[in-house]
Enzyme design. Structure first.
Site, PDB file in Angstrom:
ATOM      1  N   VAL D 113       0.855  -1.182   0.000  1.00 21.92           N
ATOM      2  CA  VAL D 113       0.000   0.000   0.000  1.00 21.92           C
ATOM      3  C   VAL D 113       0.889   1.230   0.000  1.00 21.92           C
ATOM      4  O   VAL D 113       1.757   1.345   0.871  1.00 21.92           O
ATOM      5  CB  VAL D 113      -0.891   0.031   1.251  1.00 21.92           C
ATOM      6  CG1 VAL D 113      -1.622   1.357   1.365  1.00 21.92           C
ATOM      7  CG2 VAL D 113      -1.876  -1.148   1.251  1.00 21.92           C
ATOM      8  N   VAL D 114       0.776   2.175  -0.964  1.00 27.50           N
ATOM      9  CA  VAL D 114      -0.125   2.160  -2.064  1.00 27.50           C
ATOM     10  C   VAL D 114       0.570   1.631  -3.311  1.00 27.50           C
ATOM     11  O   VAL D 114       1.791   1.735  -3.457  1.00 27.50           O
ATOM     12  CB  VAL D 114      -0.689   3.581  -2.344  1.00 27.50           C
ATOM     13  CG1 VAL D 114      -1.501   4.065  -1.150  1.00 27.50           C
ATOM     14  CG2 VAL D 114       0.425   4.555  -2.696  1.00 27.50           C
ATOM     15  N   VAL D 117       3.341   3.398  -5.511  1.00 27.42           N
ATOM     16  CA  VAL D 117       4.569   3.809  -4.836  1.00 27.42           C
ATOM     17  C   VAL D 117       5.210   2.608  -4.127  1.00 27.42           C
ATOM     18  O   VAL D 117       6.261   2.119  -4.523  1.00 27.42           O
ATOM     19  CB  VAL D 117       4.281   4.946  -3.822  1.00 27.42           C
ATOM     20  CG1 VAL D 117       5.511   5.243  -2.968  1.00 27.42           C
ATOM     21  CG2 VAL D 117       3.812   6.197  -4.560  1.00 27.42           C
ATOM     22  N   CYS D 118       4.562   2.131  -3.090  1.00 28.66           N
ATOM     23  CA  CYS D 118       5.173   1.118  -2.232  1.00 28.66           C
ATOM     24  C   CYS D 118       5.330  -0.208  -2.950  1.00 28.66           C
ATOM     25  O   CYS D 118       6.215  -0.995  -2.622  1.00 28.66           O
ATOM     26  CB  CYS D 118       4.343   0.971  -0.962  1.00 28.66           C
ATOM     27  SG  CYS D 118       4.083   2.567  -0.155  1.00 28.66           S
ATOM     28  N   VAL D 119       4.484  -0.481  -3.938  1.00 24.64           N
ATOM     29  CA  VAL D 119       4.630  -1.693  -4.749  1.00 24.64           C
ATOM     30  C   VAL D 119       5.469  -1.407  -5.997  1.00 24.64           C
ATOM     31  O   VAL D 119       6.437  -2.113  -6.292  1.00 24.64           O
ATOM     32  CB  VAL D 119       3.246  -2.241  -5.170  1.00 24.64           C
ATOM     33  CG1 VAL D 119       3.398  -3.470  -6.062  1.00 24.64           C
ATOM     34  CG2 VAL D 119       2.419  -2.573  -3.938  1.00 24.64           C
TER      35      VAL D 119
END
Lengths: 207, 207, 207, 207, 207, 207, 207, 207
Positions: D113-114, D117-119
């Site tokens: 999440v989100v 960005v984070c993935v």
């Protein structure tokens, strides 16, 4: 690099119907049930109409997944039917691959439930060994649009072509003059709007 | 490998309008009918405005598919019109291909009903023989979003570019100064929000 | 062939804001107006926060398209501002291209109204001459989802990367420790849920 | 050029769970909260069921982003846990990259999440250094469908494969006979329709 | 207690078109612009076709709200036209009420922009003094579905009946035999599907 | 004041099927065509199953509206069939009203195309003379959700009850023991999910 | 029996803002966050603009529900503020009821989070003791559309009127001439489309 | 005439759970399965938490409809359980009515599958004999939104009140101080966003 146009050729096509089972169908929620039932039966009808070799397979028929939907079973009494003892990817089942090879066809139409597993896995395996794979998207169902689009994406990137049953029928038939009535009947039975057009036309023409 | 930017060039464009027939239009359910009618007529208007050679074709006009929509017929009285006797893929009709070749253009704008058949088949065929193909997506209709996205996917992977009539008009026109009034009229007739902007502007400016 | 990971580098980025004009904004219907206004202003704020060279351009300011939205004009008083006399593709305007070159940057963030024209045309042109192009999708608006997805498809196939303003801010900032408060303020001003998290946190922490 | 079929191999897979924090979860609006919670916990359960090395990481646990969701923390008491002091892209954190390397696996399942960005950031970084990256799309959440599809597009173009937790479980398990009960329990706990099928089946069978 | 069936009677109906102005129309987002334009013009056409007394009114024509849409102005050159100097509820304007009274009709068809203000306020006022009020819902637009349904609810609870332009035309006409061609033309001009039916029918019949 | 519970009584019910004609059906866009066809035929089947007196009527069969859908015509060979020469409201046709009276029933199930006209007008007329009216909402179609909800609202306020074919069948049947197989067959033929349940059950039970 | 038209009277209105707290807002999923934030602040602004007595209340500010959103707190520094120690229905709190009575107003505008509890409970209680209750639907949020419509239904049946902030402002203001600039500013600050109209108008007018 | 505010009183409420059976649940398509499962179990939990007398009933447990969902069976080991031998309307079963009477309660909370039959029929019957009926809309499922809204409409017009499980819990509890932890646990277990709020709060508070 663009994919070349691999056109469906009725002399070179086999149909793989994977896990359209009465229990598994309750998992399908990316289509309304009336529409999905119609799409699957339309694909069955077109396979029969064009005389395409068709292979049916199921996963764990005796458990909660349930039996193959009876209409399909009835429609293809002589088709290869491979109830898999456990393999999730149908292509991991030797009998299934043998049945595909036995058709001698290079173009595979694949549909099934659920899209990201029962369709995607054999599609990816078949592509890997050189088949031309056409996913019949509207006869393949899954949990929701996220799973559907993830599956479409993975298959497309690997080289599969996305088609729908109507497009398949049209590309196989090529020319209405080959059999106007036969194709018309197929459409009339599975496309209510087309049936209405035909009935309206018949009413006026017969006067 | 990225596709290069093939830019529409008004001296090198032909328009193919495939099977916009009064019966077949009842199959189109991925657009609201008011919007779809507007989009198709907008494409007709822009073809006329830019003087693009336009080819009209129909499938089985005398049957349930119905005649070409009268507005298009009226708009292109001198255009090549190819009523196909049976070929589903317009590119399988020699007269149609000849008409395309006769235009001498390399960039083809294709729109039609239904997207995955009447648009996709000639689009794929034209790509296969080297044309630059631009699908006018909002003047092409089909049964639902699954059939639409399957068709878009297949055409895109084969090298087609997806555009809409507004984008086509803008890319052809290049510069408002070429004819402010002409382009403005086209937009005012087919984009209600733009018409409102113009009417509001005119009201204040004229004071 | 997969695209390599071209990562945004704040020392190598310029921002192009194309045709966010008060009249044209009434054409945007693929976003709710509250959300779209917020996204555009968020992109303006991040450009300012990161000190990115920003180029503003408009099409026919004196006509129905209306002036640049005043908030953007106020935010970039010293930015290059290119009111185009007629070119629809901003890249066809020599001053605009010169302004882009003058930034000395290779990575271009592009947003505008409408997506398939004011964004797509300069994006395709910039890609064609070797820039890395990042489309800020949520600060770019158009008529509907068909036009949006057609535009995304065309730009992606040509090599553009699709990002959103939040992703851009995060990729530019790299590490919260560079300036916790600055980035936090940007998010608090443009993401109501984030603002709520911060306010809840502050309330408990201050006890 | 089609991507080859890289098939998940349970001996070669590691799982990266990025920033599933109690505060950040309030930003996720492209999934219903009940469904998203279920998807994330299903991914956690499958990681545990298949004994996959799993790495947890968080961003600013002590601030408004909140702590890792307690269920995940409880589920992986011995997993590598990397609370990042500031790096937004987890791959910019040396400990995180070291933890990934330490697993010795080449196939990475990433969720977080989100999404954009984070993935996406660690996914792009991992692809750039040669890992096979599989994004678990339904255990990754973000603000809305525009941000989701932009992120999917960017990751796919860079070579990532999109999968969902159910597909991952099926591709890892390969054959129901490896452990019918274990896989069945996983599905029963996270797919209500499957649970119903099993309960219906059990009721009839036990008579 | 059920509302009695108050049936539209063409000898007892007046039409009130409230604030369909070029600026205000940009606020309407609960309808696609093509469809809304069509609905408003269809209502204008039916008012003219049935010879219904029609009253036009606007709010602040000289400001940002913009002038009455020119098509309506042109269609009713002799109609009462009440540009209100400031009253938001048209019923607060004495000239407007006088014009309504002057028609001598008891049944009022009301449509306008935006629904919860320009339609709802005079509808509620007219109901309060004993008129039968019929809201033409599809020729009345507003910001979104929440505002629409709130307005519908308030008006319905106060006794208004919700109708659409097609239902109004049918209830006024009573019997096709009164004028088949006239009604058919109205429908053909504003219902693309009906136009297609007619064109298909004409093509077959004329053979 | 709450409406009392008027419960359907199979000895006191008549069915009115209004204008389900092959041309008019192309106007129906608030239901998917597969689903709508199924709903209409399900209503026909239940009328036949319960032996309910059924009245069929059409508007202008010889024109573009087209003939009654053949399936309904075939299903009720002996039913009253009233092709109306011009009346839009079927209740304005004396033969139709006489046929309704001749049934001697007080409870009327009404379905038709389009909802706000062909259903709403006779529903309001029948209510006005004292019948209990039940609108079968899912066998009644119209242009879109705005027209549907306007029609539902008007009919409900006048005292009609909204039901769907499945609810009607259940309320008429009262108790499964009256005929398990008959009701089961009706549901199996028109509810794919129910058919699947039955087939799954049969498969396990028969072992 | 129709409800009479109870018209908002600025001398007789009080505003109740119930539980717009930073934590509870994360529960609101029937509105996009940008839009909901805007609607709530617009309601605050109009209460201030019209000088309406406003009462703020919260539930468990010190726990996870979080504090009142700071913007509202800042906007009404002198308003009655009732932090409830535990009562879920604000009307169960004597101080709250006393504050309402102290305003001496009979018409209550209520908005809050979540709709079916924090709005519906006091709305039903106030109706029961004779107040005229107006629910501001677009400044009241809840989990989803099912909870929203259930709440709207219950409140409407009990006599509440559903309005939105824009309708409230217009009904209170009555006539633009009372203060053109004030009302225009309110709209410009909270309706982006209106702001654009004003800016476009100003640009042309000032020339 | 407005309905009076009948407020839930925990000493006067009974809960009727109708036909939540493992087979029938596959018919429910107006809710996502994860969400619907959660809603039903939440209702079960609140019935247990408030110690409300609860009556369970099923239709044809031994056939395709399947058994009661095991979780509910386990949760109410001592509740009245009425497996109906055939009656579709539970109120037609004497044992069921006797069980309801035996509770001595006047306020009935009803939920079930499918809404327009298993919920609506007993709701209408109970209203007819004087009970106060509250439909728990989000724990009641059906085929689609048309069937749902038809059922809601019929029940509401007959005097039922529409509530959701969260509203029920809040109206029964009245004041957080009666048991903060108990209610908090109920919400934490069934509202992921609330659970996140609590976990975030706990993390900060415990420092």
């Amino acid at each position: 690099m663009a994919k070349p146009y691999v056109r469906l050729d009725r002399d070179n096509v086999a149909v793989l119907l994977v896990d359209h089972q009465t229990g598994l169908l309750s998992l399908v929620r990316d289509f309304d049930p009336d529409k999905f039932k119609n799409n699957v039966l339309a694909l069955g009808d077109l396979a029969q109409y064009f005389g395409l070799p068709t292979i049916l397979t199921t996963s764990f028929e005796d458990g909660p997944n349930g039996p193959l939907v009876p209409e399909l079973k009835a429609q293809f009494p002589d088709a290869a039917f491979i109830p898999r003892p456990g393999q999730i990817n149908a292509w991991d089942n030797e009998d299934f691959v043998a049945a595909v090879k036995a058709t001698g066809k290079k173009q595979l139409l694949i549909a099934g439930v659920v899209t990201e597993v029962c369709v995607a896995f054999p599609a990816l395996s078949a592509l890997a060994v050189g088949y031309d794979v056409f996913v019949v998207t509207d006869a393949s169902g899954t949990f929701n649009e996220v799973t559907r689009h993830s599956a479409w994406n993975r298959m497309t990137e690997a080289g599969a072509q996305l088609m729908t049953w109507f497009g398949v029928a049209c590309e196989l038939h090529r020319d209405w003059r080959n059999d106007v009535e036969g194709l018309g009947t197929l459409f009339s039975n599975h496309i209510p709007d087309y049936r209405n057009l035909m009935n309206s036309y018949a009413a006026v023409s017969s006067r």
